[in-house]
Scaffold this active site. Structure first.
Site, mmCIF file in Angstrom:
data_model
loop_
_atom_site.group_PDB
_atom_site.id
_atom_site.type_symbol
_atom_site.label_atom_id
_atom_site.label_comp_id
_atom_site.label_asym_id
_atom_site.label_seq_id
_atom_site.Cartn_x
_atom_site.Cartn_y
_atom_site.Cartn_z
ATOM 1 N N LYS A 35 -12.220 -4.082 2.643
ATOM 2 C CA LYS A 35 -11.012 -3.374 2.198
ATOM 3 C C LYS A 35 -9.968 -3.377 3.312
ATOM 4 O O LYS A 35 -10.299 -3.664 4.479
ATOM 5 C CB LYS A 35 -11.388 -1.937 1.833
ATOM 6 C CG LYS A 35 -11.945 -1.160 3.024
ATOM 7 C CD LYS A 35 -12.624 0.130 2.599
ATOM 8 C CE LYS A 35 -13.100 0.891 3.829
ATOM 9 N NZ LYS A 35 -13.988 1.995 3.476
ATOM 10 N N ARG A 129 -15.685 13.996 -1.366
ATOM 11 C CA ARG A 129 -14.654 13.022 -1.707
ATOM 12 C C ARG A 129 -15.042 12.567 -3.111
ATOM 13 O O ARG A 129 -15.145 13.417 -3.977
ATOM 14 C CB ARG A 129 -14.667 11.909 -0.658
ATOM 15 C CG ARG A 129 -13.379 11.156 -0.573
ATOM 16 C CD ARG A 129 -13.312 10.246 0.642
ATOM 17 N NE ARG A 129 -14.206 9.088 0.532
ATOM 18 C CZ ARG A 129 -14.205 8.075 1.396
ATOM 19 N NH1 ARG A 129 -13.368 8.068 2.418
ATOM 20 N NH2 ARG A 129 -15.018 7.061 1.246
ATOM 21 N N TYR A 266 15.382 3.150 23.875
ATOM 22 C CA TYR A 266 15.893 4.315 23.135
ATOM 23 C C TYR A 266 15.472 5.620 23.814
ATOM 24 O O TYR A 266 14.317 5.762 24.241
ATOM 25 C CB TYR A 266 15.315 4.335 21.726
ATOM 26 C CG TYR A 266 15.904 3.321 20.779
ATOM 27 C CD1 TYR A 266 17.282 3.181 20.636
ATOM 28 C CD2 TYR A 266 15.065 2.531 20.010
ATOM 29 C CE1 TYR A 266 17.800 2.264 19.736
ATOM 30 C CE2 TYR A 266 15.577 1.609 19.100
ATOM 31 C CZ TYR A 266 16.944 1.473 18.977
ATOM 32 O OH TYR A 266 17.457 0.575 18.088
ATOM 33 N N MET A 314 11.440 -0.467 16.411
ATOM 34 C CA MET A 314 10.935 -0.910 15.117
ATOM 35 C C MET A 314 10.363 -2.322 15.203
ATOM 36 O O MET A 314 9.300 -2.612 14.651
ATOM 37 C CB MET A 314 12.076 -0.851 14.093
ATOM 38 C CG MET A 314 11.623 -1.013 12.663
ATOM 39 S SD MET A 314 13.003 -0.890 11.521
ATOM 40 C CE MET A 314 13.338 0.868 11.514
#
Ligand code: PLP
Length: 374
Positions: A35, A129, A266, A314
Site C-alpha cells: 500500500k 480500528r 524564507y 515548496m
C-alpha cells in the site's frame, strides 16, 4: 535528465523477501503490504520483486492500487485491506481480489453481485480500528451464509502497539481475543484457509502470531518497525538481516558564495556564521522533504554530510557546503540513503522531523520516478 529520483535496490528487496520467507517457513504465506506506493518504494516495481521472491499475496489498501497491479500485468493474488465503497465492490470482485470485510452492508452488497468472491473477516481485538467484535461474530457469520456466492476464506486482526513496547502484553491479549474469534468461526463449521494478524513487528518478534499468513510491511523494505522491535529481536537472538532498499537523489541547482552573516531563505531563520558556499537543491516539501527539516536535516554531497540551512521551501532547499570543496552544478546529492561511505537513514530523518521511518519513505511524492537498480 532526471533531476530528482528514487533508486530502489532490487537486490535488497529480494534479500528481504527471501529472508522473511525463510523466517516464516514453507507453511506460511508471505503477503507483503505494498500500500501507499509500497511505502514510497514504487508499487509496481516493488511488487514485481516480491512476487518473484516468495510472496503469495500482495496487500493493498485501495482499489486503485489493485487496478494498477493488474494493469502492470502482475497476477499475484491481492488482498484488499482498506475500505472499498459499496459501489466499487463489483470492480474489486472483477479483479479477483480477496477482501478484508467488517461491515454487514459490504457483505450484503457482495452477495447481491451474485459473483463468486472471497472475503477475510476482520476481528476487533483491541486496536479499535476496523473489525467485528466477538459478540457480533455469530450474526455476521449468519449473514455471510445467506449469500452463497460469498466465501469466507480468512480471518484477521491487527495489533495496536507491539512495536511500541518491549513487553508484548497488550499484543498477547489481542492474540487471545483473536483465538476466541477463530474458535467461534471454526466452531460454526467454517474451514479457514488463512488466519492472519502478523505485521512486521509480530513477524519478527512474536512467532505465535504467524499462523499461516503474514502481512509484512515496513520490514520488506529493510526498515525496522521501531528501535524497540530491534532490541526485542536482539534479545530473542534473531539473526535476520534487513537491507534498506531506498536512495533518494537530486542534483545541485546552484552553488553560491555567501558572506558571513548572510541570512538564508524564507524568514531569514539561518545566519551564516562564516563566509562560505551553499548549494541550492531542487527539492522541497511538495516532494515530501518535510518543512520541519529546515535547519535540522543533513544531505550528502561528495560523500560528506552537509547541514540543511534555512527553511525548506515548496520546491527548493539549501545546504551549507562550505567544508566540501569542488562541488559542481548538477552534481548528485543524496537526501536519504548512502553515498560513498556516508549514509542518512530513514530513522535519522524521522528523528530530525519528529516522526517515524514509515512516514519518511511513504511521503516521498509519488511523481518522483522510482528506478529499480542492480
Ligand atoms: C499496513 C498494515 C500492515 C503492515 O504493517 P507494518 O508495520 O508496516 O509491517 C499489516 N496489516 C495491516 C492491516 C496494515 O494496515
Amino acid at each position: 535528465m532526471l533531476l530528482t529520483w528514487v533508486e530502489i535496490s532490487k537486490a535488497a528487496l529480494a534479500h528481504n523477501a527471501q529472508a522473511f520467507k525463510a523466517h516464516l517457513g514453507p507453511a506460511c504465506f508471505l503477503a507483503p503490504a505494498v500500500k501507499s506506493n509500497a511505502y514510497g518504494h514504487g508499487l509496481v516495481e516493488s511488487s514485481r520483486v516480491f512476487a518473484e521472491n516468495g510472496a503469495s499475496f500482495l496487500c493493498v489498501n485501495a482499489l486503485y492500487e489493485a487496478e494498477a497491479l493488474r494493469k502492470a500485468g502482475i497476477q499475484t493474488s491481492i488482498l484488499l485491506i482498506g475500505y472499498v465503497p459499496l459501489a466499487d465492490l463489483g470492480s474489486a470482485v472483477a479483479l479477483g481480489c480477496d477482501m478484508v470485510v467488517y461491515n454487514a452492508e459490504t457483505i450484503d452488497a457482495l452477495g447481491r453481485l451474485n459473483r463468486p468472491c472471497r472475503i477475510h473477516l476482520k476481528i476487533e481485538t483491541g486496536n479499535h480500528r476496523q473489525g467485528v467484535g466477538l459478540g457480533d461474530l455469530p450474526k455476521m457469520l449468519d449473514r455471510i451464509r445467506r449469500h452463497p456466492s460469498v466465501r469466507l476464506v480468512g480471518a484477521s486482526t491487527h495489533f495496536a502497539n507491539l512495536e511500541d513496547r518491549l513487553n508484548p502484553d497488550y499484543a498477547l491479549r489481542q492474540l487471545s481475543v483473536f483465538g476466541e474469534g477463530l474458535k467461534i468461526i471454526e466452531g460454526a463449521g467454517i474451514e479457514l484457509l488463512y488466519r492472519h494478524c502478523a505485521n512486521s513487528a509480530a513477524t519478527l518478534i512474536l512467532p505465535e502470531a504467524h499462523f499461516n499468513f503474514a502481512r509484512v510491511g515496513v520490514s520488506m523494505y529493510g526498515l525496522w518497525p521501531s528501535e524497540k522491535t530491534k532490541v526485542a529481536a536482539e534479545r530473542l537472538g534473531l539473526s535476520i538481516e534487513l537491507k534498506p532498499a531506498l536512495t533518494w537523489k537530486t542534483r545541485v541547482a546552484q552553488v553560491k558564495e555567501v558572506k558571513e552573516g548572510a541570512l538564508i531563505g524564507y524568514g531569514c531563520t539561518y545566519k551564516m556564521p562564516h563566509a562560505g558556499r551553499i548549494a541550492i537543491l531542487p527539492v522541497g516539501y511538495y516532494d515530501g522533504y518535510v518543512r520541519s527539516l529546515g535547519n535540522r536535516g543533513k544531505v550528502l554531497v561528495r560523500g560528506q554530510r552537509a547541514p540543511v540551512v534555512g527553511r525548506i521551501c515548496m520546491n527548493m532547499m539549501m545546504a551549507d557546503i562550505t567544508r566540501i570543496p569542488g562541488v559542481a552544478l548538477e552534481e548528485e546529492a543524496v537526501l536519504l540513503g548512502r553515498q560513498a561511505n556516508q549514509e542518512i537513514s530513514a530513522e535519522e530523518l524521522a528523528q530530525w522531523s519528529e516522526t517515524i521511518n514509515y512516514e519518511v519513505t511513504t511521503r516521498i511524492n509519488e511523481r518522483i520516478p522510482r528506478l529499480l537498480v542492480d
